[in-house]
Design a protein around this motif. Structure first.
Motif, mmCIF file in Angstrom:
data_model
loop_
_atom_site.group_PDB
_atom_site.id
_atom_site.type_symbol
_atom_site.label_atom_id
_atom_site.label_comp_id
_atom_site.label_asym_id
_atom_site.label_seq_id
_atom_site.Cartn_x
_atom_site.Cartn_y
_atom_site.Cartn_z
ATOM 1 N N MET A 94 0.846 -1.201 0.000
ATOM 2 C CA MET A 94 0.000 0.000 0.000
ATOM 3 C C MET A 94 0.879 1.248 0.000
ATOM 4 O O MET A 94 0.590 2.232 -0.693
ATOM 5 C CB MET A 94 -0.906 0.033 1.243
ATOM 6 N N THR A 95 1.936 1.203 0.780
ATOM 7 C CA THR A 95 2.822 2.364 0.880
ATOM 8 C C THR A 95 3.630 2.551 -0.408
ATOM 9 O O THR A 95 3.858 3.675 -0.850
ATOM 10 C CB THR A 95 3.711 2.233 2.124
ATOM 11 N N VAL A 96 4.011 1.447 -1.032
ATOM 12 C CA VAL A 96 4.709 1.544 -2.321
ATOM 13 C C VAL A 96 3.796 2.225 -3.353
ATOM 14 O O VAL A 96 4.194 3.165 -4.039
ATOM 15 C CB VAL A 96 5.127 0.138 -2.829
ATOM 16 N N PHE A 97 2.543 1.758 -3.426
ATOM 17 C CA PHE A 97 1.643 2.318 -4.443
ATOM 18 C C PHE A 97 1.194 3.744 -4.097
ATOM 19 O O PHE A 97 0.683 4.457 -4.959
ATOM 20 C CB PHE A 97 0.452 1.386 -4.686
ATOM 21 N N SER A 98 1.390 4.152 -2.847
ATOM 22 C CA SER A 98 1.044 5.526 -2.488
ATOM 23 C C SER A 98 1.980 6.531 -3.176
ATOM 24 O O SER A 98 1.757 7.732 -3.118
ATOM 25 C CB SER A 98 1.076 5.716 -0.966
ATOM 26 N N LEU A 99 3.019 6.023 -3.846
ATOM 27 C CA LEU A 99 3.876 6.901 -4.644
ATOM 28 C C LEU A 99 3.145 7.379 -5.904
ATOM 29 O O LEU A 99 3.564 8.328 -6.558
ATOM 30 C CB LEU A 99 5.139 6.149 -5.082
ATOM 31 N N LEU A 100 2.047 6.684 -6.257
ATOM 32 C CA LEU A 100 1.345 7.005 -7.506
ATOM 33 C C LEU A 100 0.460 8.223 -7.377
ATOM 34 O O LEU A 100 -0.114 8.484 -6.319
ATOM 35 C CB LEU A 100 0.473 5.818 -7.927
ATOM 36 N N LYS A 101 0.372 8.932 -8.512
ATOM 37 C CA LYS A 101 -0.536 10.077 -8.570
ATOM 38 C C LYS A 101 -1.584 9.817 -9.651
ATOM 39 O O LYS A 101 -1.407 8.944 -10.499
ATOM 40 C CB LYS A 101 0.255 11.345 -8.898
ATOM 41 N N ASP A 102 -2.623 10.609 -9.601
ATOM 42 C CA ASP A 102 -3.680 10.556 -10.605
ATOM 43 C C ASP A 102 -3.043 10.590 -11.995
ATOM 44 O O ASP A 102 -2.227 11.472 -12.277
ATOM 45 C CB ASP A 102 -4.591 11.794 -10.389
ATOM 46 N N GLY A 103 -3.384 9.626 -12.833
ATOM 47 C CA GLY A 103 -2.853 9.614 -14.200
ATOM 48 C C GLY A 103 -1.607 8.751 -14.384
ATOM 49 O O GLY A 103 -1.170 8.524 -15.511
ATOM 50 N N ASP A 104 -1.033 8.263 -13.287
ATOM 51 C CA ASP A 104 0.160 7.409 -13.418
ATOM 52 C C ASP A 104 -0.237 6.008 -13.874
ATOM 53 O O ASP A 104 -1.321 5.516 -13.557
ATOM 54 C CB ASP A 104 0.892 7.289 -12.066
ATOM 55 N N HIS A 105 0.695 5.399 -14.588
ATOM 56 C CA HIS A 105 0.469 4.044 -15.103
ATOM 57 C C HIS A 105 1.542 3.110 -14.543
ATOM 58 O O HIS A 105 2.692 3.511 -14.359
ATOM 59 C CB HIS A 105 0.532 4.084 -16.639
ATOM 60 N N VAL A 106 1.148 1.875 -14.278
ATOM 61 C CA VAL A 106 2.074 0.883 -13.716
ATOM 62 C C VAL A 106 2.005 -0.400 -14.534
ATOM 63 O O VAL A 106 0.930 -0.845 -14.916
ATOM 64 C CB VAL A 106 1.698 0.543 -12.248
ATOM 65 N N LEU A 107 3.168 -0.988 -14.789
ATOM 66 C CA LEU A 107 3.228 -2.316 -15.406
ATOM 67 C C LEU A 107 3.545 -3.315 -14.319
ATOM 68 O O LEU A 107 4.481 -3.104 -13.536
ATOM 69 C CB LEU A 107 4.364 -2.373 -16.426
ATOM 70 N N LEU A 108 2.777 -4.408 -14.267
ATOM 71 C CA LEU A 108 3.009 -5.428 -13.240
ATOM 72 C C LEU A 108 3.105 -6.815 -13.874
ATOM 73 O O LEU A 108 2.595 -7.030 -14.980
ATOM 74 C CB LEU A 108 1.848 -5.475 -12.233
#
Ligand SMILES: *Cc1c(COP(=O)(O)O)cnc(C)c1O
Length: 392
Positions: A94-108
């Motif tokens: 949860m804390t790792v993904f809290s680095l994301l902002k509106d509009g960010d994209h992630v590949l998993l």
């Protein structure tokens, strides 16, 4: 405020080998009393001796010596800048993904841990982030799905439960070229076998519940970061979320870590023997294990890790055979989770991967005949005999 902290100084023990570092931790002994077992500072707050004088600790949500010892130890073991200990692997993620902002994209990774998938889809999609799941073992799939707004690549290797392997160093290069962060979930191999930061990862996360703790008795999460900016973000987040690991649980993890090397060696040895045995069984249609020379990721595995770990997945000939095995195991326990001293069998379809859409599961090969096994440190002959009688 003047600092009177006895816990400021610690030795990174760079001269020691990994097997010694896990035993001796950051400080190891208590600097005040000499207690060989680092004390459990079971306190919420810390007294100030007089105005303007602090021991360096004020309140346990901000910092606590026992948790700090664990965090420093994990930073040393993973070769990062700072470590953070959380109430669970989920809390770390949860804390790792809290680095994301509106509009960010992630590949998993496409067959990511079910809970990680749930965090992305149910929480961070709501706040405007977007996620694409790809086979991280396929460079072309990564490149085809990168976008200008791809801020993070999140990799599990080997993956849970399909044991797919991704080339961390190659992905790190791609991430850097795109100004994206590379996060590696190192739960399956631990720093004993694989150190993603040395291969270019920016953040390493763990479910500390698994091998780091190793005894199926605590829930914990770890994140190790590599830059002061990331550390600052993690400090701010944990201070606000209050999701840090409690002192006693931190101590349990420190205690578990002391035998990490021994346990991982035994998990690895036992898993190799069980995987070979499984492969020879007529009812077993396919075995997913990274230590087989014909595994697609074998070459990368041997290059970036020093062992294959204790996880195996396999497909039986029928749903009935799978249910029979789960019901008939005796010493082996039918339970969720992995990485502990006890051998556990899991049914991913309804346990760990229940929140992943059925079609996705089917495509990945997670079907009603599919079993995951976390090989414990028991006598390997007992593990094999139990599987044999349960499958008969
Ligand atoms: C278990 C697990 C998690 C989640 O950790 P918890 O401690 O259960 O919250 C994340 N990633 C992987 C690979 C896991 O196995």
């Amino acid at each position: 405020m003047t600092n009177e902290c006895y816990y400021d100084e610690f030795d990174k023990k760079e001269h020691l080998a990994f097997d010694s570092k896990v035993v001796h931790g950051a400080m190891g002994c208590d600097p005040i009393t000499g207690a060989v077992s680092f004390p459990i500072f079971q306190t919420a707050t810390f007294r100030h001796r007089s105005f303007g004088i602090s021991t360096g600790y004020d309140y346990s949500r901000l910092s606590n010596p026992t948790r700090q010892e664990l965090e420093r130890t994990m930073a040393i073991l993973e070769g990062g800048l700072e470590g953070f200990a959380f109430t669970s692997g989920q809390a770390a993620n949860m804390t790792v993904f809290s680095l994301l902002k509106d509009g960010d994209h992630v590949l998993l990774s496409d067959d990511i841990y079910g809970g990680t998938f749930r965090i992305c889809e149910e929480i961070f999609r709501r706040v405007g982030a977007d996620f694409t799941y790809v086979d991280m073992g396929e460079e072309s799939q990564i490149r085809a799905n990168l976008r200008p707004n791809t801020r993070m690549l999140f990799v599990e290797t080997p993956t849970n439960p399909m044991m797919k392997v991704a080339d961390i160093a190659a992905i790190s290069k791609t991430a850097k070229e795109n100004n994206a962060l590379l996060v590696v979930d190192n739960t399956f191999l631990t720093p004993y076998f694989q150190r993603p930061i040395q291969l270019g990862a920016d953040i390493v996360v763990h479910s500390g519940t698994k091998y780091l703790c190793g005894h199926n008795d605590v829930l914990a999460g770890i994140a190790v970061v590599t830059t002061p900016e990331l550390a600052e973000h993690f400090h701010a987040e944990t201070k606000s979320r209050g999701n840090q690991l409690a002192p006693f649980d931190s101590w349990l993890l420190l205690r578990g870590l002391k035998t990490l090397s021994l346990r991982m060696q035994r998990h690895n040895e036992n898993a190799l023997a069980v995987a070979k045995w499984l492969r020879a069984q007529p009812k077993v249609k396919k075995v997913y294990y990274t230590g087989f020379e014909d595994h697609r990721g074998y070459e990368i595995s041997t290059r970036q890790a020093t062992g294959f770990g204790g996880m195996i997945s396999f497909e039986l000939d029928s749903e009935e055979s799978a249910h029979k095995l789960l019901s008939n195991v005796k010493m082996i326990l039918f339970a969720e989770s992995l990485g502990g001293t006890e051998t556990l069998v899991t049914y991913p379809l309804t346990q760990t991967h229940e929140s992943i859409p059925r079609e996705t599961c089917e495509r990945l090969g997670i079907n009603e005949r599919f079993i995951r096994i976390s090989i414990g440190i028991e006598d390997v002959n007992d593990i094999i005999s139990d599987l044999e009688q349960a499958m008969a």
